[in-house]
Design a protein around this motif. Structure first.
Motif, short mmCIF file in Angstrom:
data_model
loop_
_atom_site.label_atom_id
_atom_site.label_comp_id
_atom_site.label_asym_id
_atom_site.label_seq_id
_atom_site.Cartn_x
_atom_site.Cartn_y
_atom_site.Cartn_z
N GLU A 66 5.72 -5.09 4.94
CA GLU A 66 6.72 -4.75 5.95
C GLU A 66 6.41 -3.45 6.66
O GLU A 66 6.89 -3.22 7.76
CB GLU A 66 8.12 -4.72 5.34
CG GLU A 66 8.36 -3.63 4.35
CD GLU A 66 9.76 -3.69 3.74
OE1 GLU A 66 10.46 -4.70 3.92
OE2 GLU A 66 10.14 -2.72 3.07
N SER A 67 5.58 -2.59 6.05
CA SER A 67 5.27 -1.29 6.66
C SER A 67 3.97 -0.74 6.09
O SER A 67 3.46 -1.22 5.08
CB SER A 67 6.40 -0.30 6.37
OG SER A 67 6.47 -0.05 4.96
N ARG A 68 3.47 0.30 6.73
CA ARG A 68 2.29 0.99 6.21
C ARG A 68 2.58 1.58 4.84
O ARG A 68 1.72 1.60 3.96
CB ARG A 68 1.85 2.10 7.17
CG ARG A 68 1.25 1.59 8.44
CD ARG A 68 0.89 2.72 9.37
NE ARG A 68 0.47 2.16 10.65
CZ ARG A 68 -0.50 2.66 11.37
NH1 ARG A 68 -1.13 3.74 10.98
NH2 ARG A 68 -0.83 2.10 12.51
N GLU A 69 3.81 2.07 4.68
CA GLU A 69 4.19 2.66 3.40
C GLU A 69 4.15 1.63 2.27
O GLU A 69 3.72 1.95 1.16
CB GLU A 69 5.59 3.29 3.50
CG GLU A 69 5.66 4.50 4.42
CD GLU A 69 5.70 4.16 5.91
OE1 GLU A 69 5.42 5.06 6.72
OE2 GLU A 69 6.00 2.99 6.27
N ALA A 70 4.58 0.42 2.56
CA ALA A 70 4.52 -0.65 1.55
C ALA A 70 3.07 -0.97 1.19
O ALA A 70 2.74 -1.16 0.01
CB ALA A 70 5.24 -1.89 2.05
N LEU A 71 2.19 -1.03 2.18
CA LEU A 71 0.77 -1.27 1.92
C LEU A 71 0.18 -0.12 1.10
O LEU A 71 -0.57 -0.35 0.14
CB LEU A 71 -0.01 -1.45 3.23
CG LEU A 71 -1.52 -1.59 3.10
CD1 LEU A 71 -1.92 -2.74 2.18
CD2 LEU A 71 -2.15 -1.76 4.48
N GLU A 72 0.52 1.11 1.44
CA GLU A 72 0.02 2.26 0.68
C GLU A 72 0.54 2.24 -0.75
O GLU A 72 -0.20 2.57 -1.69
CB GLU A 72 0.42 3.55 1.39
CG GLU A 72 -0.35 3.76 2.69
CD GLU A 72 0.19 4.89 3.55
OE1 GLU A 72 1.11 5.63 3.10
OE2 GLU A 72 -0.29 5.03 4.68
N ALA A 73 1.80 1.83 -0.95
CA ALA A 73 2.35 1.73 -2.30
C ALA A 73 1.59 0.68 -3.10
O ALA A 73 1.29 0.88 -4.30
CB ALA A 73 3.84 1.40 -2.24
N CYS B 251 -0.62 -9.50 -8.70
CA CYS B 251 -0.19 -8.36 -7.87
C CYS B 251 0.78 -8.78 -6.76
O CYS B 251 1.22 -7.94 -5.97
CB CYS B 251 -1.41 -7.71 -7.22
SG CYS B 251 -2.51 -6.89 -8.38
N ALA B 252 1.14 -10.03 -6.70
CA ALA B 252 1.90 -10.57 -5.57
C ALA B 252 3.26 -9.93 -5.36
O ALA B 252 3.80 -9.99 -4.26
CB ALA B 252 2.04 -12.08 -5.70
N ALA B 253 3.81 -9.31 -6.38
CA ALA B 253 5.15 -8.73 -6.23
C ALA B 253 5.26 -7.37 -6.92
O ALA B 253 6.33 -7.00 -7.38
CB ALA B 253 6.19 -9.69 -6.79
N ILE B 254 4.18 -6.61 -6.96
CA ILE B 254 4.20 -5.36 -7.72
C ILE B 254 4.96 -4.24 -7.02
O ILE B 254 5.34 -3.27 -7.67
CB ILE B 254 2.78 -4.89 -8.11
CG1 ILE B 254 1.90 -4.65 -6.89
CG2 ILE B 254 2.15 -5.86 -9.10
CD1 ILE B 254 0.54 -4.04 -7.23
N VAL B 255 5.16 -4.35 -5.71
CA VAL B 255 5.92 -3.33 -4.98
C VAL B 255 6.87 -4.01 -4.00
O VAL B 255 6.59 -5.13 -3.53
CB VAL B 255 5.01 -2.33 -4.22
CG1 VAL B 255 4.13 -1.54 -5.17
CG2 VAL B 255 4.17 -3.03 -3.17
N PRO B 256 7.96 -3.36 -3.66
CA PRO B 256 8.81 -3.89 -2.60
C PRO B 256 8.06 -3.87 -1.27
O PRO B 256 7.18 -3.05 -1.06
CB PRO B 256 9.99 -2.91 -2.56
CG PRO B 256 9.92 -2.13 -3.83
CD PRO B 256 8.49 -2.15 -4.27
N GLY B 257 8.40 -4.78 -0.39
CA GLY B 257 7.81 -4.78 0.94
C GLY B 257 6.64 -5.72 1.13
O GLY B 257 6.07 -5.79 2.22
N ILE B 258 6.28 -6.48 0.10
CA ILE B 258 5.24 -7.50 0.26
C ILE B 258 5.92 -8.73 0.86
O ILE B 258 6.81 -9.31 0.26
CB ILE B 258 4.56 -7.84 -1.07
CG1 ILE B 258 3.82 -6.62 -1.62
CG2 ILE B 258 3.58 -9.01 -0.89
CD1 ILE B 258 3.20 -6.83 -3.00
N LEU B 259 5.50 -9.10 2.05
CA LEU B 259 6.09 -10.24 2.74
C LEU B 259 5.33 -11.53 2.52
O LEU B 259 5.90 -12.61 2.53
CB LEU B 259 6.16 -9.95 4.25
CG LEU B 259 6.91 -8.68 4.65
CD1 LEU B 259 6.79 -8.45 6.15
CD2 LEU B 259 8.37 -8.75 4.22
#
Length: 100
Positions: A65-72, A33-41
Motif C-alpha cells: 500500500e505504500s513505500r513504508e509497507a515495502l520497507e517494513a 512471508c505473505a502476511a508478515i507486515v501490514p500493508g501487503i496487498l
C-alpha cells in the motif's frame, strides 16, 4: 501503491539440491512471508512451468500500500532470514519497484 517484482534464475545445483528443488524451497519460504507486515496487498510466488516461456525460475509479484509497507517488509526479520539461502542458490536476480 508500490509494485515489487523480483525474479531469480537459479544455479543447476546448490545447497545439496537441484534447480527445481531449490525453486520449490524458495517458493515455500517466500509464501511464509505473505502476511508478515501490514500493508501487503498482493503476494504471489510462481515457478517456471514446463512448456511455457520463462527466462527465470522463480518470480515474486507483490504490491504494497505504500513505500513504508515495502520497507517494513524488506527489513522484517522473517524476510531478512531468506537472504543467505537465496544468495547461495541464485545465479541472477532482477528486481523492479514502481508506483502504480
Amino acid at each position: 501503491m508500490i509494485r515489487h517484482i523480483v525474479m531469480w534464475k537459479l544455479k543447476e545445483e546448490a545447497e545439496g539440491a537441484d534447480r527445481l528443488g531449490n525453486a520449490r524451497e524458495m517458493k515455500r519460504r517466500l509464501d511464509a512471508c505473505a502476511a508478515i507486515v501490514p500493508g501487503i496487498l498482493q503476494f504471489e510466488v510462481a515457478l517456471a512451468q514446463p512448456g511455457l516461456e520463462a527466462t527465470y525460475d522463480v518470480v515474486l509479484n507483490s504490491a504494497f500500500e505504500s513505500r513504508e509497507a515495502l520497507e517494513a517488509y524488506a527489513s522484517h526479520p522473517t524476510h531478512k532470514a531468506l537472504m543467505h539461502f537465496f544468495k547461495a542458490v541464485r545465479d541472477e536476480r532482477q528486481c523492479m519497484d514502481y508506483e502504480a
